[in-house]
Design a protein around this motif. Structure first.
Motif, PDB file in Angstrom:
ATOM      1  N   LYS A 130      -8.453  27.956   0.722  1.00 17.96           N
ATOM      2  CA  LYS A 130      -8.597  29.415   0.736  1.00 17.96           C
ATOM      3  C   LYS A 130      -9.807  29.860  -0.083  1.00 17.96           C
ATOM      4  CE  LYS A 130      -4.038  31.036   1.931  1.00 17.96           C
ATOM      5  NZ  LYS A 130      -2.941  31.926   1.617  1.00 17.96           N
ATOM      6  N   MET A 185      -4.219  23.646  -0.700  1.00 18.53           N
ATOM      7  CA  MET A 185      -4.224  24.909   0.014  1.00 18.53           C
ATOM      8  C   MET A 185      -5.059  25.940  -0.728  1.00 18.53           C
ATOM      9  SD  MET A 185      -3.321  26.512   2.561  1.00 18.53           S
ATOM     10  CE  MET A 185      -3.811  28.158   2.840  1.00 18.53           C
ATOM     11  N   HIS A 234      -0.748  27.243   7.853  1.00 19.31           N
ATOM     12  CA  HIS A 234      -1.028  28.545   7.245  1.00 19.31           C
ATOM     13  C   HIS A 234      -1.862  29.461   8.143  1.00 19.31           C
ATOM     14  CE1 HIS A 234       0.804  27.521   3.435  1.00 19.31           C
ATOM     15  NE2 HIS A 234       0.262  26.315   3.566  1.00 19.31           N
TER      16      HIS A 234
END
Length: 69
Positions: free
Chosen positions: A5, A1, A44
């Protein structure tokens, strides 16, 4: 993750889809699958919005029944 990002944050263009993120991850030698990247991005809220044309193209048309002879 965190890597996803970072990739999105590197550029002003936030229009990164799953395939583009997957390619970027493979370039920095992170081995993963399409479904894993999709699942994480969906969880997300990082998936890009589909255009109306793409949405129409993904709709399945009903199958025609063949006439028996």
């Amino acid at each position: 993750m965190v890597k996803i990002k970072e990739i999105i944050g590197e550029h002003d263009n936030s229009n990164y889809g799953v395939q583009r993120i997957l390619l970027a991850l493979l370039q920095i030698v992170v081995t993963t699958s399409y479904s894993t990247v999709y699942r994480v991005m969906k969880k997300h809220g990082l998936l890009k919005k589909q255009s109306a044309i793409q949405t129409v193209l993904h709709v399945r048309m009903p199958q025609r029944k063949r006439a028996r002879t």
